[in-house]
Design an enzyme around this catalytic site. Sequence first.
Site, PDB file in Angstrom:
ATOM      1  N   GLU A  48       0.875  -1.338  -0.060  1.00  0.00           N
ATOM      2  CA  GLU A  48       0.004   0.111   0.081  1.00  0.00           C
ATOM      3  C   GLU A  48       1.003   1.157   0.033  1.00  0.00           C
ATOM      4  O   GLU A  48       1.669   1.513   0.955  1.00  0.00           O
ATOM      5  CB  GLU A  48      -0.845  -0.028   1.090  1.00  0.00           C
ATOM      6  CG  GLU A  48      -1.779   1.219   1.189  1.00  0.00           C
ATOM      7  CD  GLU A  48      -2.713   1.108   2.696  1.00  0.00           C
ATOM      8  OE1 GLU A  48      -2.821   0.158   3.428  1.00  0.00           O
ATOM      9  OE2 GLU A  48      -3.183   2.281   2.774  1.00  0.00           O
ATOM     10  N   ASP A  59      -4.570  10.912   9.308  1.00  0.00           N
ATOM     11  CA  ASP A  59      -3.375  10.172  10.007  1.00  0.00           C
ATOM     12  C   ASP A  59      -2.705  10.983  10.948  1.00  0.00           C
ATOM     13  O   ASP A  59      -2.911  12.112  11.420  1.00  0.00           O
ATOM     14  CB  ASP A  59      -2.489  10.414   8.440  1.00  0.00           C
ATOM     15  CG  ASP A  59      -2.685   9.381   7.559  1.00  0.00           C
ATOM     16  OD1 ASP A  59      -2.654   8.210   7.709  1.00  0.00           O
ATOM     17  OD2 ASP A  59      -2.792   9.863   6.448  1.00  0.00           O
ATOM     18  N   TYR A 173     -11.529  -2.515   4.290  1.00  0.00           N
ATOM     19  CA  TYR A 173     -10.620  -1.929   5.095  1.00  0.00           C
ATOM     20  C   TYR A 173     -11.342  -1.727   6.194  1.00  0.00           C
ATOM     21  O   TYR A 173     -12.177  -1.007   6.399  1.00  0.00           O
ATOM     22  CB  TYR A 173     -10.070  -0.914   4.401  1.00  0.00           C
ATOM     23  CG  TYR A 173      -8.760  -0.221   5.164  1.00  0.00           C
ATOM     24  CD1 TYR A 173      -8.868  -0.152   6.432  1.00  0.00           C
ATOM     25  CD2 TYR A 173      -7.899   0.322   4.390  1.00  0.00           C
ATOM     26  CE1 TYR A 173      -7.544   0.270   7.128  1.00  0.00           C
ATOM     27  CE2 TYR A 173      -6.417   0.821   5.111  1.00  0.00           C
ATOM     28  CZ  TYR A 173      -6.311   0.750   6.414  1.00  0.00           C
ATOM     29  OH  TYR A 173      -5.554   1.087   7.040  1.00  0.00           O
TER      30      TYR A 173
END
Lengths: 266, 396
Positions: A48, A59, A173
Amino acid sequence: MSRIDAKFKELRHEGKGALIAFITAGDTSPKLTPNIATALAEHADILELGIPFSDPIADGPTIQAADDRALSAGTTPETVFKIIRDIRKRSDIPIVVLSYYNIVLNPGVENFMKKLKTAGGDGIIIPDLPLEESKEALRAAKNHGISMILLATPTTTPERLKQICRASSGFLYLVSVLGVTGARRKLSKEVKDLVKKARAASMGRIPMAIGFGISKPRHVREVLKLGADAAIVGSAFVDLIARHKNNKRRMLNELDRFAKSLKAAC
Amino acid sequence: MYVDKFPIKGKFNEFGGQFVPETLMQALQELEAAYMKLKDDPKFKRDLNRYLREYAGRPTPLSLAMNLSKKVGLKVYLKREDLAWTGAHKINNTLGQCLLAKYMGKKRVIAETGAGQHGVATATAAAMFGLKCEIYMGAKDVRRQKLNVFRMRLLDAKVHEVKSGSQTLKDAINEALRDWTTNVRTTYYLLGSVVGPHPYPTIVRDFQRVIGRETRKQILERENRLPDAIVACVGGGSNAIGIFYDFLDDDVKLYGIEAGGKGLRSGKHSATLCAGSEGVLHGSRSYVLQDKFGQILPTHSIAPGLDYPGVGPEHAFAKLRGRVKYDCVTDEEAMQAFKLLNETEGILPALESAHALAYLPKLRRTLGDGALVVANLSGRGDKDVEIAARYMGVKI
């Protein structure tokens, strides 16, 4: 069959789980990424690659810093496509990019998917694009044979989970925690419940990968035992890159060793 | 007819939407449901109106600025949001949203702030409503708006200094979004402008509409007619949308003034609608200042509250429709207007609001001598005295 689907099929056949390794493309320099990727591909099943973005809201500090390093090194989306082409010359590992939506939208969603496919990419994850806003991207991804991987989290309702499973391709995911990316000492308690909910919603139609906070072989073992098909490790790799940024040989050795230990837990 | 313009939920044509991590979707849907239920609830409305009146000091005056009018050759009224408690229009929104948070049973509110005005207004309302409060503020803004940082701490709010990126409002929003993603089950995110994912642009606009509603009533009382034009500064755009909204269907020219910084050509500005392009930032599709690859650009303005690379999606829509004219003035022009209002009227405007005032001379050229204009004086300038002194080369 796509590289991602073929990989999951192969692993299921072997009764093994998949290791998905994340790094930010261009961290610490665009030239280095293909070398890192090749080292990781020795052990990881799927790669990834994060396209660095100025404002990565999903993030934590580790990947924010990696994005800053990559951007300072002059990494652009075009650079990332070139990196993918370089990796493709050496490896057939499935490659998924992670990109915030503005980067995909900027050149035109259709155009972006086309470039990604041409470069040798297989899938895309867009962390700030929920299902409701995904129509254009889903269509474009399909047109160009790119798997669009959607995310589900502990706050996703069962009804939404069903829709997300239907729309997602490649894999699903599962975000293990409420929060942003980053290594954590322990797996969150939410994981078990999430896997159960997701399994009920997907009915085995799509592989499930768990990410966020997974940083140790024992985390990998735990999530696979819960019934996930893959574990995604990101910040822990990025940490190693940051720690050894001034000694490339050491960096590659450490990455190799760490990836090997994670894969051994699969 | 301008109003009635939602072909898709939460969208202003192609602008708006919900571009956020999946974790927040449930919270946004809850917020939307709670807001839709409460916004027309008589008790909620009565409560809010009482707080606006008895706590914030509304209605704020509409003052005829005689000396300024003479100087600029227009008949200028100032909508005195600087006289609302905490010194800016931001309190209208924070009272509304804190009340909403309270009704939703949330115990903790978080907010971002640029100039510190929204942070102070949030900390103020949170103190009054008994909510735990944490504020995210860029490190650069913490340095240049010390007064407001101290005020927030006095109000028992925790101020987090954000050291990532450009260390301004944009990064404060990033960090607030990250906090919200982590604490979504217990926390109310109190966004301060008409930006962010749906339903925020709508909620904040609705709570700021009181500015325009009052202005309309007051100008009709004083002048027996509507103004020729209304001018307001635009960063994210909450004070502007607040004063514009109730005039959208009227024959009133509307001007939104962005921060031209050191000039558009210098690249050092925050004029998103004047110089940006379509993109997605902080959860909505709108205009954005971005490079050719979609990376968000650093911005500059002498006014910290305007120093932001995005703008509310409804402004993008108003630009597309041609309903509002967007233009910009430079730091220097804003500073001249800042001085002029002090000298002519004895009023200290916020540097943000000074951008709207700086446009008045241009309006005279467009509208002609003596045209009737309302300028939104969105905040007071005590917080900016230090910046102004430094700009003028004076040590204080």
